[in-house]
Design an enzyme around this catalytic site. Structure first.
Site, short mmCIF file in Angstrom:
data_model
loop_
_atom_site.label_atom_id
_atom_site.label_comp_id
_atom_site.label_asym_id
_atom_site.label_seq_id
_atom_site.Cartn_x
_atom_site.Cartn_y
_atom_site.Cartn_z
N GLY A 171 30.87 27.32 110.29
CA GLY A 171 30.76 26.39 111.41
C GLY A 171 32.00 25.55 111.58
N ARG A 183 35.91 20.99 111.07
CA ARG A 183 36.81 19.90 111.46
C ARG A 183 37.18 19.99 112.92
NH1 ARG A 183 42.30 21.98 110.27
NH2 ARG A 183 42.04 24.07 109.42
N ASP A 194 37.10 17.45 104.28
CA ASP A 194 37.13 16.09 104.83
C ASP A 194 37.15 16.09 106.35
OD1 ASP A 194 39.72 16.90 105.42
OD2 ASP A 194 40.66 15.66 103.88
N ASP A 202 35.27 35.01 111.28
CA ASP A 202 35.08 33.73 111.96
C ASP A 202 36.38 33.24 112.61
OD1 ASP A 202 35.50 33.41 108.97
OD2 ASP A 202 36.02 31.40 109.63
#
Length: 502
Positions: free
Chosen positions: A108, A111, A138, A269
């Site tokens: 998914g 970021r 992060d 992906d």
């Protein structure tokens, strides 16, 4: 664009940015309308003291942005994740995928945030903080990788290679830990769609057939409307979709191989359903011609080596076919949809290489001529962009000395040049050279050029980013005074390590 002094970031959650420059985006129904099975609402996380790093006027035109938009503090805030554009409802999308050939399960947008669709373009922030799909990450991007993605996105477009686009980079002094401590940045990028093979794999692997069908119907309606009328059965449009994606992917790979572009991380992906170059991570344009070149330091086994890219794309297409099989419901029909990949790839590649060679029409010996040339280039590790540019000029001038100087095996290249010049007859030399110079770029985003721009940018000097942006926007022009940007790479360039880290 030079660094601007602006107020510090707004507190979280972001407020709505009233665009003083006069731009109010008209949001269109897009991917988010598919519903909660496909997206999660997410707010961007503000960055302190954002500033402009670079902007793209051509990309801005796609969104209808007015002149002066890149001097608008409200848009600086919005494209840094510190404020929301009026009416925007940001989401992160869910997908799965195969990474380095291994099923990775749910992935998914870890970021990236999809702000919405404007003027037929999905607008996305990359590096705006954590999402529900960030896993251990992060959610941030760093200045280094953001500059590389921005420059290469716009450079690929100028080269005529299908790609996502980049609107701007905003930077911040906020610290981000990678292999070393770096500073944060956000890339605002756009594309007609950011749907990947992995979106289909996600629902196919979970047996969520209704969602899989809804996704396929969305892609067909918005991007492949010709597939809707294919055949008389319910499954025919989905087989037509697979065939259309196969053909676009084949053409994309032909472009990559002809220009000497290494993607570096062709996970499923990272494969666009529209046949776009997407996700610029450890990419590289070839310096020395090395068919087995591995540009990604993380690619231990060379899965994504330059000469493996066409085969990997084929492998990835088969994973897409597997995901779509519940809709196609016919293995032979799916195989038929995939079957044209090799022929379309070879056809497109030969056409591109024929143009690079200056052959105005197919020649009976072109395949043999090309294979002999590539073998010579590989044997002497000849600089790929410089060879093609020198060959283009040599055809016009009749002086092939600079071309021969690139090779160690003089007799072999002389024999090849004799065959090549015979193949060009009876073409007009000046016209042929002119055509060649329009498809053999003088400037590509070599790793050392990007590295030099990044080193300066880390010191808040963005002039080299601007210079590269201008050169790469017109890569076939001569640009007098910039010979160093088109010259051989320095010795230290061979030691640059590009990895999946960003």
């Amino acid at each position: 664009m030079a660094r601007m002094s602006v107020p510090a970031a707004a507190s979280s959650p972001p407020s709505t940015a009233a665009t003083a420059c006069g731009w109010r985006p008209t949001w269109e129904p897009g991917f988010a309308a598919l519903g909660p099975a496909f997206v999660r609402p997410v707010q961007p996380i503000p960055l302190p003291a954002p500033y402009w790093v670079a902007t793209s006027a051509p990309a801005a035109q796609l969104l209808g942005l007015p002149e002066g938009w890149d001097r608008c503090p409200e848009l600086l805030a919005a494209f840094s994740g510190n404020a929301l554009l009026p009416g925007s409802q940001p989401v992160a999308t869910v997908y799965s995928g195969h990474q380095f050939g291994v099923w990775a399960g749910q992935l998914g947008d870890g970021r990236a945030l999809l702000l919405g669709q404007v003027c037929g373009q999905e607008l996305q922030l990359k590096g705006s903080g954590r999402t529900p799909f960030s896993r251990m990450g992060d959610g941030r991007a760093v200045l280094r990788s953001s500059i590389r993605e921005f420059l290469c996105s716009e450079a690929m477009h100028a080269l005529g290679i299908p790609t996502t686009r980049a609107l701007c980079i905003t930077g911040s002094p906020a610290a981000v830990a990678r292999e070393e401590l770096e500073t944060a940045a956000v890339v605002t990028r756009l594309a007609p769609s950011f749907v990947r093979f992995g979106h289909f794999e996600h629902f196919g692997a979970r047996g969520q057939i209704d969602e899989l069908r809804a996704l396929a119907d969305h892609v067909i309606a918005h991007h492949y409307p010709q597939c809707a009328a294919a055949g008389s059965s319910e499954r025919a449009p989905y087989a037509a979709l697979l065939q259309a994606v196969t053909e676009r992917t084949a053409r994309l790979l032909a472009h990559w191989q002809a220009i000497g572009f290494c993607h570096g991380v062709m996970n499923t992906d990272n494969m666009s359903i529209l046949g776009l170059t997407i996700d610029y991570g450890p990419f590289q344009f070839l310096d020395a011609y090395d068919p087995g070149h591995i540009c990604n330091h993380s690619d231990t086994y060379g899965r994504y080596a330059f000469d493996q890219q066409p085969a990997v794309a084929w492998w990835n297409l088969r994973r897409l076919a597997q995901a779509l099989l519940p809709l196609i419901d016919d293995v032979p029909l799916a195989e038929e949809a995939l079957s044209g990949y090799e022929a379309r790839l070879n056809e497109a590649y030969l056409a591109l290489m024929r143009a690079k060679l200056g052959l105005a029409k197919p020649h009976e010996a072109e395949a043999e001529l090309l294979q002999e040339l590539l073998a010579l280039l590989a044997a002497d590790r000849v600089d790929y962009p410089i060879f093609w540019r020198r060959l283009s000029h040599a055809v016009g001038s009749g002086d092939f000395g600079p071309v021969q100087a690139l090779f160690a095996d003089g007799p072999a290249v002389q024999a090849w040049l004799a065959s090549y010049r015979a193949a060009l007859q009876p073409q007009d030399a000046a016209q042929t050279a002119s055509r060649m110079l329009r498809c053999n770029p003088k400037f590509v985003l070599r790793n050392h050029l990007a590295e030099q721009a990044i080193r300066a940018a880390k010191l808040s000097d963005f002039r080299e980013v601007q210079t590269l942006q201008a050169l790469l926007a017109r890569p076939f022009n001569e640009h007098p005074g910039h010979e160093a940007h088109a010259g051989f790479p320095p010795e230290w360039a061979a030691h640059l390590c590009i990895s999946c880290s960003s």
